[in-house]
Scaffold this active site. Structure first.
Site, PDB file in Angstrom:
ATOM      1  N   LYS A 131       0.864  -1.181   0.000  1.00  0.00           N
ATOM      2  CA  LYS A 131       0.000   0.000   0.000  1.00  0.00           C
ATOM      3  C   LYS A 131       0.896   1.224   0.000  1.00  0.00           C
ATOM      4  CE  LYS A 131      -4.555   0.484   0.282  1.00  0.00           C
ATOM      5  NZ  LYS A 131      -5.499  -0.577  -0.149  1.00  0.00           N
TER       6      LYS A 131
HETATM    7  N1  GLU Z   1      -7.231  -0.057  -3.218  1.00  0.00           N
HETATM    8  C1  GLU Z   1      -7.956  -1.241  -3.568  1.00  0.00           C
HETATM    9  C2  GLU Z   1      -7.981  -2.202  -2.400  1.00  0.00           C
HETATM   10  O1  GLU Z   1      -7.827  -1.812  -1.267  1.00  0.00           O
HETATM   11  C3  GLU Z   1      -7.451  -1.873  -4.857  1.00  0.00           C
HETATM   12  C4  GLU Z   1      -6.026  -2.306  -4.844  1.00  0.00           C
HETATM   13  C5  GLU Z   1      -5.507  -2.757  -6.210  1.00  0.00           C
HETATM   14  O2  GLU Z   1      -6.270  -2.812  -7.156  1.00  0.00           O
HETATM   15  O3  GLU Z   1      -4.301  -3.042  -6.269  1.00  0.00           O
HETATM   16  O4  GLU Z   1      -8.227  -3.374  -2.551  1.00  0.00           O
END
Ligand code: GLU
Length: 438
Positions: A131
């Protein structure tokens, strides 16, 4: 004592032990990390993981904190903090969104990265978890300032990311345009176009059909699987009317459910006979927020969480369902569109009430599933039809949901405990197969 009784006992002890003594002494990010670690501890105990492996999984593999200087329109320079955390890469490249939010910190990004690891493993896509975050309010910046923040942040995390290493995507406060700037910044540095470095891109840069609504579609599928019967007429309240909540409300309304209330950070609207979600989305687009919509009565976020509805969908931020408000929750089913919306204490209260909770790492996995499909298309320089993407998304969601439901029933544990047991178990299995270097 049966292992699952013991597991439940440990989970209860761990969650209470790990909770902050005073909420105010810990940031919401630190509280999220406490929650993520308590969930991991429960899964580790359930799976009988050895302490060393448990400790390894509780610790992110790589964490980078960067200073992001930004030139404001009036010529002043400001500096904001940015982060990228790769929690685990044992099953494949790190994967996870980038959040722009003033309250984000290293602890929050670490918790979110850990949840990405279990989410990708649970739905069976070959990724680890990551993240990113920048502690900035995107609403307070002009588009040009936002572009400068994004490009400078990406430049600082450049050594970590790449289509085979770590692939960012949208999260709270970022969108297709942010992803386009990331793709461009990375590509200019590489000297050629690298669409696979990021997912959630505009179609013109190699985005995938179905990605924009993918998380919401997954929430809809999870809701319907949890209801297990014809959803028509079932009532639903959605907290958060951003990328995930607004389209989830639309898809659930399209499926025949009655969306009685929605809210965003500024407040909410309620209509017992059902809101016109299409008109409400147009209103929110034009006016910037939900309150004031003429097709319903005003209500607060707290009132929304306590509505007597069949389904409650928290689709905003972490920790909205906590010990203080969860005793008042009347919904029979909670489907977590957000990451980490339910604190471990709230989880115990909901379990006591007999409320079913479809956990975040399952319910909101549609986004990263279609991110994976986008990346596969990019790596093959090929694109699929919307129908092909829909079918693959539904297939992966149904397989994961079935596995979680079966384990939960077999071992008499919650859907969250089952989801974590499967996700953590697959990552542990990958570590076992690879062995420890050196
Ligand atoms: N931000 C989204 C999540 O928390 C998508 C993450 C992604 O597609 O890599 O799952």
């Amino acid at each position: 004592m049966r292992v699952d009784d013991e597991y439940k006992g440990v989970l209860n002890t761990m969650t209470i032990m790990d909770l902050p003594t005073t909420a105010s002494v810990k940031s919401s990010g630190e509280q999220a990390l406490d929650a993520a670690r308590a969930q991991l501890a429960g899964a580790a105990r359930f799976l009988g993981l050895d302490d060393g492996l448990h400790r390894m999984l509780a610790t992110p593999r790589r964490s980078l904190t960067v200073a992001v200087p930004v030139r404001r329109e009036d010529g002043r320079m400001e500096v904001v903090q940015g982060y990228r955390v790769q929690h685990n890469v044992s099953r494949g490249p790190a994967k996870g969104g980038i959040r722009f939010h003033p309250a984000t910190d290293l602890a929050e990004v670490t918790a979110l990265a850990m949840w990405m690891t279990w989410k990708c493993a649970l739905v069976g896509i070959p990724y680890g978890g990551a993240k990113g975050g920048v502690a900035v309010d995107p609403g307070s910046l002009t588009t040009r300032e936002l572009e400068r923040v994004t490009r400078r942040y990406v430049n600082e995390i450049l050594p970590l990311i790449g289509p085979e290493k770590d692939i960012p995507a949208p999260d709270v406060g970022t969108d297709e345009q942010t992803m386009a700037w990331i793709m461009d910044t990375y590509s200019v540095n590489a000297g050629y176009s690298v669409p696979g470095v990021v997912t959630g891109k505009p179609m013109t840069l190699g985005g995938s059909l179905g990605r924009a609504g993918a998380t919401s579609r997954g929430v809809q599928l999870a809701t319907q699987m949890a209801l297990g019967s014809d959803p028509a007429g079932k009532t639903v309240a959605v907290q958060g009317f951003g990328k995930v909540g607004a389209l989830a409300a639309q898809y659930l309304a399209d499926a025949g459910m009655t969306v009685v209330a929605v809210s965003d950070a500024s407040g909410g609207v309620h209509r017992a006979a059902g809101l016109d979600v299409t008109a409400l989305r147009a209103w929110a687009r034009e006016n910037g927020s939900v309150p004031g919509f003429p097709g319903g009565d005003p209500l607060t976020n707290d009132e929304l969480l306590a509505l007597d509805v069949d389904v409650l969908i928290p689709a905003a931020l972490e920790g909205v369902l906590h010990a203080g408000n969860t005793p008042g929750v009347k919904a029979r089913l909670i489907v977590e569109g957000a990451n980490g919306p339910t604190t471990p204490e709230a989880d115990l209260i909901l379990a006591d009430k007999g409320t079913t909770v479809v956990p975040d790492i399952l319910a909101n996995a549609g986004g990263v599933i279609v991110s994976y499909l986008e990346w596969v298309q990019n790596m093959q320089a090929y694109s699929w039809s919307a129908a092909e993407v829909e079918v693959r998304l539904a297939d992966l969601m149904e397989t994961a949901y079935g596995a979680v439901r079966d384990l939960s029933a077999e071992r008499d544990i919650s859907l969250r405990q089952a989801a974590h047991a499967i996700g953590v178990g697959r990552v542990a299995e990958a570590h076992g197969a690879r062995g420890l270097y050196p």
